[in-house]
Motif scaffolding. Sequence first.
Motif, mmCIF file in Angstrom:
data_model
loop_
_atom_site.group_PDB
_atom_site.id
_atom_site.type_symbol
_atom_site.label_atom_id
_atom_site.label_comp_id
_atom_site.label_asym_id
_atom_site.label_seq_id
_atom_site.Cartn_x
_atom_site.Cartn_y
_atom_site.Cartn_z
ATOM 1 N N SER A 131 19.427 -6.758 -1.792
ATOM 2 C CA SER A 131 19.632 -6.135 -0.490
ATOM 3 C C SER A 131 18.568 -5.085 -0.201
ATOM 4 O O SER A 131 18.436 -4.628 0.925
ATOM 5 N N VAL A 132 17.780 -4.686 -1.218
ATOM 6 C CA VAL A 132 16.663 -3.771 -0.989
ATOM 7 C C VAL A 132 15.652 -4.442 -0.071
ATOM 8 O O VAL A 132 14.858 -3.791 0.588
ATOM 9 N N TYR A 133 15.712 -5.769 0.028
ATOM 10 C CA TYR A 133 14.867 -6.490 0.965
ATOM 11 C C TYR A 133 14.978 -5.853 2.341
ATOM 12 O O TYR A 133 14.003 -5.761 3.074
ATOM 13 N N GLY A 134 16.159 -5.394 2.681
ATOM 14 C CA GLY A 134 16.363 -4.764 3.979
ATOM 15 C C GLY A 134 15.527 -3.513 4.139
ATOM 16 O O GLY A 134 14.940 -3.275 5.187
ATOM 17 N N ASP A 135 15.477 -2.684 3.102
ATOM 18 C CA ASP A 135 14.646 -1.482 3.159
ATOM 19 C C ASP A 135 13.183 -1.865 3.322
ATOM 20 O O ASP A 135 12.458 -1.292 4.117
ATOM 21 N N VAL A 136 12.744 -2.835 2.552
ATOM 22 C CA VAL A 136 11.341 -3.237 2.573
ATOM 23 C C VAL A 136 10.989 -3.887 3.901
ATOM 24 O O VAL A 136 9.908 -3.696 4.421
ATOM 25 N N SER A 137 11.920 -4.639 4.470
ATOM 26 C CA SER A 137 11.608 -5.370 5.693
ATOM 27 C C SER A 137 11.394 -4.451 6.892
ATOM 28 O O SER A 137 10.764 -4.853 7.857
ATOM 29 N N VAL A 138 11.898 -3.227 6.839
ATOM 30 C CA VAL A 138 11.708 -2.313 7.968
ATOM 31 C C VAL A 138 10.646 -1.262 7.698
ATOM 32 O O VAL A 138 10.346 -0.451 8.557
ATOM 33 N N LEU A 139 10.061 -1.264 6.519
ATOM 34 C CA LEU A 139 9.040 -0.292 6.164
ATOM 35 C C LEU A 139 7.684 -0.956 6.071
ATOM 36 O O LEU A 139 7.580 -2.153 5.875
ATOM 37 N N ALA A 140 6.668 -0.151 6.155
ATOM 38 C CA ALA A 140 5.326 -0.671 5.921
ATOM 39 C C ALA A 140 5.213 -1.057 4.453
ATOM 40 O O ALA A 140 5.775 -0.389 3.589
ATOM 41 N N PRO A 141 4.462 -2.112 4.136
ATOM 42 C CA PRO A 141 4.308 -2.502 2.733
ATOM 43 C C PRO A 141 3.751 -1.380 1.863
ATOM 44 O O PRO A 141 3.977 -1.348 0.674
ATOM 45 N N SER A 142 3.028 -0.443 2.457
ATOM 46 C CA SER A 142 2.452 0.650 1.674
ATOM 47 C C SER A 142 3.518 1.586 1.123
ATOM 48 O O SER A 142 3.226 2.431 0.293
ATOM 49 N N ALA A 143 4.769 1.460 1.575
ATOM 50 C CA ALA A 143 5.841 2.304 1.067
ATOM 51 C C ALA A 143 6.334 1.840 -0.299
ATOM 52 O O ALA A 143 7.098 2.526 -0.944
ATOM 53 N N ILE A 144 5.883 0.659 -0.735
ATOM 54 C CA ILE A 144 6.260 0.155 -2.051
ATOM 55 C C ILE A 144 5.342 0.800 -3.085
ATOM 56 O O ILE A 144 4.134 0.783 -2.952
ATOM 57 N N ILE A 145 5.942 1.381 -4.109
ATOM 58 C CA ILE A 145 5.192 2.050 -5.165
ATOM 59 C C ILE A 145 5.325 1.220 -6.438
ATOM 60 O O ILE A 145 6.429 0.843 -6.824
ATOM 61 N N GLU A 146 4.204 0.942 -7.096
ATOM 62 C CA GLU A 146 4.218 0.254 -8.384
ATOM 63 C C GLU A 146 3.957 1.270 -9.479
ATOM 64 O O GLU A 146 2.960 1.987 -9.449
ATOM 65 N N LEU A 147 4.871 1.318 -10.423
ATOM 66 C CA LEU A 147 4.759 2.212 -11.576
ATOM 67 C C LEU A 147 4.606 1.352 -12.825
ATOM 68 O O LEU A 147 5.151 0.252 -12.892
ATOM 69 N N PHE A 148 3.884 1.880 -13.810
ATOM 70 C CA PHE A 148 3.678 1.149 -15.057
ATOM 71 C C PHE A 148 3.976 2.059 -16.237
ATOM 72 O O PHE A 148 3.689 3.250 -16.201
ATOM 73 N N GLU A 149 4.570 1.462 -17.262
ATOM 74 C CA GLU A 149 4.821 2.174 -18.509
ATOM 75 C C GLU A 149 4.231 1.346 -19.649
ATOM 76 O O GLU A 149 4.458 0.145 -19.727
ATOM 77 N N LEU A 150 3.478 2.002 -20.517
ATOM 78 C CA LEU A 150 2.913 1.376 -21.712
ATOM 79 C C LEU A 150 3.655 1.962 -22.903
ATOM 80 O O LEU A 150 3.534 3.147 -23.189
ATOM 81 N N HIS A 151 4.467 1.138 -23.572
ATOM 82 C CA HIS A 151 5.272 1.565 -24.708
ATOM 83 C C HIS A 151 4.601 1.101 -25.995
ATOM 84 O O HIS A 151 4.472 -0.097 -26.227
ATOM 85 N N LEU A 152 4.188 2.047 -26.823
ATOM 86 C CA LEU A 152 3.605 1.702 -28.116
ATOM 87 C C LEU A 152 4.715 1.441 -29.126
ATOM 88 O O LEU A 152 5.825 1.964 -28.997
ATOM 89 N N ASP A 153 4.428 0.648 -30.118
ATOM 90 C CA ASP A 153 5.371 0.315 -31.181
ATOM 91 C C ASP A 153 4.919 1.055 -32.432
ATOM 92 O O ASP A 153 3.795 0.863 -32.896
ATOM 93 N N SER A 154 5.781 1.884 -33.009
ATOM 94 C CA SER A 154 5.380 2.724 -34.146
ATOM 95 C C SER A 154 4.909 1.906 -35.349
ATOM 96 O O SER A 154 4.002 2.321 -36.060
#
Length: 187
Positions: free
Chosen positions: A66-89
């Motif tokens: 249903s977040v599609y609804g939020d995205v469909s009314v906003l500019a695509p630039s409102a989508i934020i991509e975050l990245f996490e790099l998890h190291l393995d001990s």
Amino acid sequence: MAAVAAWAASTAFSVGDIRRATTSQDSGLWFRCTTAGTSASSEPKWPTDIGSTLTDNTVVWTAISSVYGDVSVLAPSAIIELFELHLDSTLHGSSDVYRFHSGTNADVTGNIIFDSNAYSRFPVQADGFEMQSSGTLPQPTLTLANLDGTMTTLLALVNATTAGNDLTGATVKRIRTLKRYLDGEST
């Protein structure tokens, strides 16, 4: 949230039409028409998992967030991509987590906070993410800039600890959210 019409009986639907159940559902999902046709005379039992499909007379519906609804009314630039790099001990000698974002969307020019975690602005390009219900798994690629020698330093630390020279075995997590859900943003 965008207004989405409720499903209707004995109605012609086109590919791409979005509908919601006629009654409230715990899953909060919406449904996209993926095969055009005419709906049945009674409402189907809707799936509860994103990506699940169901046949409704001659219409095929696919469950979407249903977040599609939020995205469909906003500019695509409102989508934020975050990245996490998890190291393995055991592989890297550390279980550190590195968090970053590209800073190219929604006029984000500095570091950001999401879910109480700081994400540094860092040049990154991610490609090859796709959602499929069948076939081979996608093989996304992540390209990081070596800004100020940050990646060289990280690789040197991993190499010094484990006598390896790469991040093989590290886990990368991609999070897509809307700018309004960042800590400190108004909703």
